[in-house]
Design an enzyme around this catalytic site. Structure first.
Site: not given
Lengths: 95, 489
Positions: B78, B153, B177
């Protein structure tokens, strides 16, 4: 919950955000919508309940006060917008 | 699809046996990314040269029998974790030019395990969002349906794993997330106990809630990845000093006799009926496996979203005050004076949702409003934490849906921030309490994946992984993958 243009401007100034005159009403409406929603918290009485800042309530661990990192100032300043003589340059603050 | 195994465990075993090289499997994933990601947009940066160098080094280790359990296995990272020498954007224009001068502890641990970094995945800006639509680098497409969001997210990581553009990925979870995008993309995702995975070099959103964790197709893979990611870190003052664990240790123990609590609040009117059905089937499956399921009461759950949005926005407004255009990140052109530089740099660098959270947080912390908002939210946080603690004295895990709906359509919730926030109705309470939780796929509704959440006691990750693995042993939902109907295989 209505948030006036003046209130939006005051909060934006505290947050160092620039909001254009014509956007104040829309930003205020979005802010008001969120604040109204979170006021659902008022449905419950929390008198005498100790606030919880951290889920595990642990004390931060400490270490000996020894230098562990080398001086990497030059590396860290590679990504800076403006540097001179190892100093970060910003617009003039004092005339 | 190729003949390569699709799981972290399968790839690791094949590499150890010499069935193919790390360079070959890395090339395979880079080719798939090149073929499919212009449509999915799950990666912000693909670091092909770096990947192939790491893979070649891993092959040398594998050859010299100097390898660890995941040596040479590719993964996606990420774009919130700092990676020295590789752009770390956090999904924001503010950091579009930011190449971290150091690596996050998690990045260092993955490097030390000789895993191969394929690239950095797309995400909501500063991890603020539940649909990946707030990214400066454009939205991510859910590989199960064109025009549907992947969740957020960690939407890029979830989409990449679901589309088999990486066998595993990292994510972070501040209010859901990792779990919500895992559910919406039909993969598995684990949010560990707060303090278990180092936050050093993880770009901060809300520091008392942020926690990194693994995303993959199976619970076994999550355990293998967590073995690499988790552990005490002196550089993170909130890291918990506990011995390392082997998270695979109890995977093979049966679920019989485990007590599972099902909060009636998780099956209220907010839950789509077609999402509830697969969850109820999964409960029956667990009962068949010998788990003891009982209804429990978590009556403060409906206050978790309001409390979460006050606390996370307050912490966000404080954390993001560091972006001032002075030392790194975006600076506006031709500032009139220093105030103008601060304000324009921030307003140009941050997107609409990030600015809204900063404003909400600033308001909640400002003079005259602190007690009504921030203190009140922290009091509710204690009520929620205590309620979980009490419930977990009587059950091994708490079970429910991960998200009230399947993947929604892009744009559907963009105009109303509160509608978007309610996507996290079942996940934020877990972050407020700091507990571990996992989401695993349990079926489909109208062709889109449905995820089930299991919440455990502090540091009970191994137990959650055990239940999930046992469930995956007798079901095949985790093996379904979307057909990428762009004609490219």
């Amino acid at each position: 919950m209505a948030i006036s243009d003046d209130e939006v401007s005051a909060i934006a100034r505290l947050a160092r955000l620039e909001i254009k005159e014509q956007d104040l009403a829309a930003v205020g409406a979005g802010l008001g919508r969120v604040l109204e929603f979170v006021r659902q918290m008022d449905a419950i009485d929390t008198t005498n309940i100790e606030p919880l800042a951290h889920p595990l309530e642990l004390a931060a661990h400490r270490r000996a006060d020894e230098v562990l990192e080398p001086d990497l100032r030059d590396v860290y300043q590679l990504g800076a917008p403006q540097v001179q003589n190892a100093l970060y340059l910003v617009p003039k603050v004092i005339e | 699809m190729s003949s390569y195994p699709e799981t972290v465990a399968g790839i690791a075993t094949a590499l150890a046996k010499g069935e193919f090289s790390s360079v070959e499997i890395t090339r395979h994933y880079l080719d798939r990314i090149a073929a499919h990601d212009s449509r999915l947009n799950s990666y912000i940066t693909v670091c092909e040269e770096h990947s192939l160098n790491q893979a070649a080094a891993a092959d040398a280790m594998l050859k010299s029998k100097d390898a660890g359990p995941l040596t040479g296995v590719p993964y996606a990272h990420k774009d919130i974790f700092c990676t020295k020498g590789i752009k770390t954007s956090c999904g924001s224009r503010m950091l579009d030019n930011f190449v971290a001068p150091y690596s996050a502890t998690v990045s260092e641990r993955l490097d030390a395990a000789s895993m191969v970094l394929l690239g950095k995945t797309n995400m909501d800006e500063f991890a603020m969002g539940s649909s990946n639509e707030t990214s400066y680098f454009g939205p991510v497409t859910n590989p199960w349906r064109e025009g549907a969001v992947p969740g957020g997210s960690s939407g890029g990581s979830a989409a990449a794993v679901a589309a088999r553009l990486a066998p595993g990925a990292t994510g972070t979870d501040t209010g859901g997330s990792i779990r919500q995008p895992a559910a919406l993309c039909g993969i598995s995702g684990l949010k560990p106990t707060y303090g278990r995975v180092s936050r050093f070099g993880l770009i901060a959103f809300a520091s008392s809630l942020d926690q990194g964790g693994p995303m993959a197709t199976t619970a076994e893979d999550l355990a293998l990845l967590l073995n690499v990611m988790a552990g005490f870190d002196n550089k993170d003052s909130t890291s918990v000093d506990r011995p390392d664990e082997d998270y695979t240790r109890s995977l093979r123990e049966p679920a019989a006799g485990l007590r599972v609590g099902i909060p009636k609040q998780f099956f209220s009117a907010d839950l789509d009926a077609d999402v509830a059905a697969p969850i109820r089937s999964a409960i029956s499956e667990l009962e068949t496996m010998g788990a003891i399921c009982t209804e429990i009461d978590l009556k403060h759950m409906d206050l978790s979203i309001p409390a979460y949005y006050v606390i996370s926005s307050a912490e966000c407004s404080s954390n993001l005050s560091r972006y001032d255009g002075v030392r790194f990140g975006h600076r506006c052109d031709d500032p009139r004076d220093i105030e103008d530089m601060y304000r324009r740099s921030r307003s140009e660098g941050f997107g609409v949702e990030t600015q809204r959270r900063i404003l909400v947080g600033t308001y909640a912390l400002s003079s005259g409003y602190y007690d009504a908002y921030y203190q009140k939210a922290q009091q509710i946080r204690r009520l929620i934490r205590d309620e979980f603690k009490n419930a977990l004295e009587n059950v091994d895990a708490i079970l429910g849906p991960t998200s009230p709906t399947t993947a929604f359509t892009m744009g559907q919730k963009s105009d109303d921030p509160v509608a978007m926030y309610l996507s996290d109705i079942y996940t934020t309470a877990v972050n407020l309490a700091g507990l571990p939780a996992i989401s695993i796929p349990v079926g489909f509704a109208d062709g889109l994946p449905v995820g089930m959440q299991l919440i455990g006691n502090y540091f009970a990750e191994a137990k959650l992984l055990q239940i999930a693995h046992q469930y995956q042993n007798v079901t095949d939902w985790h093996q379904h993958s979307p057909s990428l109907d762009d004609g490219i295989e």
